[in-house]
Structure formats: C-alpha cells, structure tokens
Design an enzyme around this catalytic site. Structure first.
Site, PDB file in Angstrom:
ATOM      1  N   THR A 156      44.762  35.241  51.123  1.00 11.52           N
ATOM      2  CA  THR A 156      43.379  34.911  50.770  1.00 11.52           C
ATOM      3  C   THR A 156      42.872  35.910  49.738  1.00 11.52           C
ATOM      4  O   THR A 156      43.050  37.115  49.895  1.00 11.52           O
ATOM      5  CB  THR A 156      42.461  34.933  52.005  1.00 11.52           C
ATOM      6  OG1 THR A 156      42.931  33.966  52.954  1.00 11.52           O
ATOM      7  CG2 THR A 156      41.028  34.589  51.622  1.00 11.52           C
ATOM      8  N   PHE A 180      39.718  37.619  47.718  1.00 13.52           N
ATOM      9  CA  PHE A 180      38.316  37.957  47.928  1.00 13.52           C
ATOM     10  C   PHE A 180      37.723  38.540  46.651  1.00 13.52           C
ATOM     11  O   PHE A 180      38.430  39.177  45.860  1.00 13.52           O
ATOM     12  CB  PHE A 180      38.168  38.997  49.050  1.00 13.52           C
ATOM     13  CG  PHE A 180      38.562  38.500  50.418  1.00 13.52           C
ATOM     14  CD1 PHE A 180      37.596  38.095  51.326  1.00 13.52           C
ATOM     15  CD2 PHE A 180      39.895  38.446  50.798  1.00 13.52           C
ATOM     16  CE1 PHE A 180      37.953  37.646  52.597  1.00 13.52           C
ATOM     17  CE2 PHE A 180      40.266  38.003  52.053  1.00 13.52           C
ATOM     18  CZ  PHE A 180      39.288  37.602  52.957  1.00 13.52           C
TER      19      PHE A 180
END
Length: 284
Positions: free
Chosen positions: A270, A272
C-alpha cells in the site's frame, strides 16, 4: 531516499501559517453520519457488514478488566472530539504534551496506516482518526502537523475517497512511503483455527484473503479497519471469532497469531502520501 532520514519534523514559517489561515477558512465540511445496518443472517463464505455505530457500541461495552488489556491506547479522533481540540480542551490535549509534533491517520492503533505514520513521521505522535475526512480536517484546523493517508494498493487499486478529499482540501503532498501488507489471522489466546466460525476485518483485507478464509469455512464480517477488528475481538472477548490484521495489532491487543502471511497474493503493498499545510516534497 528514506523518509525517516529525509522528512524530519520542522517548524512552519510565519508566512506559511499566514497562507494556511487564508486557505483553510470556510473549507471544512461536516462528516456524513454512517447509517445503521440491519442485521441479517449470513451463511458460510458470505460477508456481513457492521456500521460504524455498531462497532463503536461493541468496542465501548467491554468490561473494565478487558479494557485494561490495552493500556495507554489513544482515543480515536472523531468530529466531536476534533471540535473539543479546536476549543483548546485541556483533557483532549493531555496525551500530546510529551510530543512536539502530531500526525493524523485513519484507523485505530495497530492499523497499517499507523505503521505508515510512524515511518513517515518518526518523531511525531500518531493521532488515530475515525474517518479519512477527520484526518483532513485535523490537519486543516491545526490539530495535527501532518496527515498520512493511503492512496493506492497494489491489489485493490486506488482509494478514491482520499483522492476526492484531496480535491476538496487545499493541502500539500510533501512525501510518500509504502508499507508491505502482511495479513495475520488473530484470535483470543488458546483459540485454534478449527474453533473459528466468524472472521472480522476490513472489506479489502477480507477480499485479499478470500481463498484462505474459504478453506476455513467461516463467515466473513466487514468492519471499517483491520486493527479495529482485532480491537473488537479483544475487548469483547469474542470466542470463536477471528480477525485479519497486522502482527502489531496482535501485540497491542493481546491476541494469538494463528497464522500469518495469509493473503492470496504475496506482493501486497500500500502506498501512502504525507500531507502538510505547506509545500516541499521528499520520498522513499
């Protein structure tokens, strides 16, 4: 470049603060209230969904002894508590008196977003927020110095809610970082995998572990956060109920790790972004 070396906290200039004051005025918008979800029976392999109101009710009803298993956990910032902070409520500000800087993230302690916040802002106090927009408003209203939020997952794609909020709030992307996702199956101490009848987690985490969970023949229930699922199992002492969350969540909430690295695809990352009220960019 690595964020921990390049993105050290800094003091904002007076000119930056003046520009912020001009940009932020009138930009805050009310948070939409979650609607209650009517409970319906689900067969094995189906996914149920719990509303935020139902989750808050479940998390708040644990006994005092159960809540003591998770000491010193910061309260999740909501719109109501954000207003209290903006009014200089000394009780709300008490937890941050030992920190010079604060960084907002969505979720509860133990979330992957908290890991990203620690990585992007190693010297700041992580501030858990109930929703993405609460994190945006916390930063816009000077409650925090930064916000670290997910924008893309290698399997699930873009997080559209965050992109929509980026268009609504005049904030700056000043850095980015990535977190490798390692989903673990958690449960109360002494629980075995064959004892599980239900598993709680974020919908994306449930989707990413679908093949594994189908083999367990359990009912999947969606909640708003992976670490929130672990927190719920621990506080409510839910026997026969598992949670898909991080290893850190297991450590924070005193749960056993029944299995780890259970995601169907191993290249699960992921990305960010780090937001500030002023510009200046750096990345890993």
């Amino acid at each position: 470049m690595h964020l921990s070396n390049q993105l050290q906290p800094r003091t904002l200039s007076a000119n930056c603060r003046q520009q912020d004051a001009q940009h932020v005025v009138g930009r805050s918008r009310p948070i939409r209230q979650d609607k209650a979800v009517k409970a319906v029976p689900f067969s094995s392999g189906q996914t149920a969904s719990l509303s935020m109101q139902q989750q808050r009710s479940a998390l708040s009803s644990g006994s005092k002894a159960q809540r003591q298993l998770m000491p010193n956990q910061p309260a999740v910032l909501t719109m109501d508590s954000l207003r209290a902070v903006s009014q200089d409520n000394p009780q709300v500000a008490e937890s941050s008196k030992h920190y010079k800087y604060r960084v907002a993230y969505q979720g509860v302690p133990g979330a992957y977003s908290e890991m990203a916040a620690y990585k992007a802002c190693p010297d700041a106090e992580p501030v858990p927020c109930e929703q993405f927009e609460v994190a945006f408003q916390a930063l816009s209203q000077w409650t925090t110095d930064w916000a670290v939020l997910p924008v893309e997952n290698s399997l699930g794609g873009s997080i559209h809610t965050v992109y929509d909020l980026l268009l609504r709030y005049r904030l700056h992307i000043v850095g980015e970082t990535s977190i490798a996702v390692n989903h673990c199956l958690l449960a109360l101490p002494g629980t075995k995998k064959e004892d599980l009848s239900r598993v709680l987690s974020h919908p994306q985490a449930l989707a990413q572990t679908d093949t594994y969970l189908r083999k367990l023949n359990v009912v999947k229930e969606a909640v708003d956060d992976t670490a929130g699922a672990a927190q719920m199992v621990a506080r409510q002492q839910l026997e026969g109920v598992g949670a898909v969350a991080s290893r850190r969540a297991a450590e924070l909430y005193g749960l056993d790790i029944l299995d780890e690295d259970i995601q169907d695809a191993k290249d699960n990352v992921t990305r960010f972004i780090k937001l500030s009220r002023c510009g200046g960019f750096a990345a890993d």
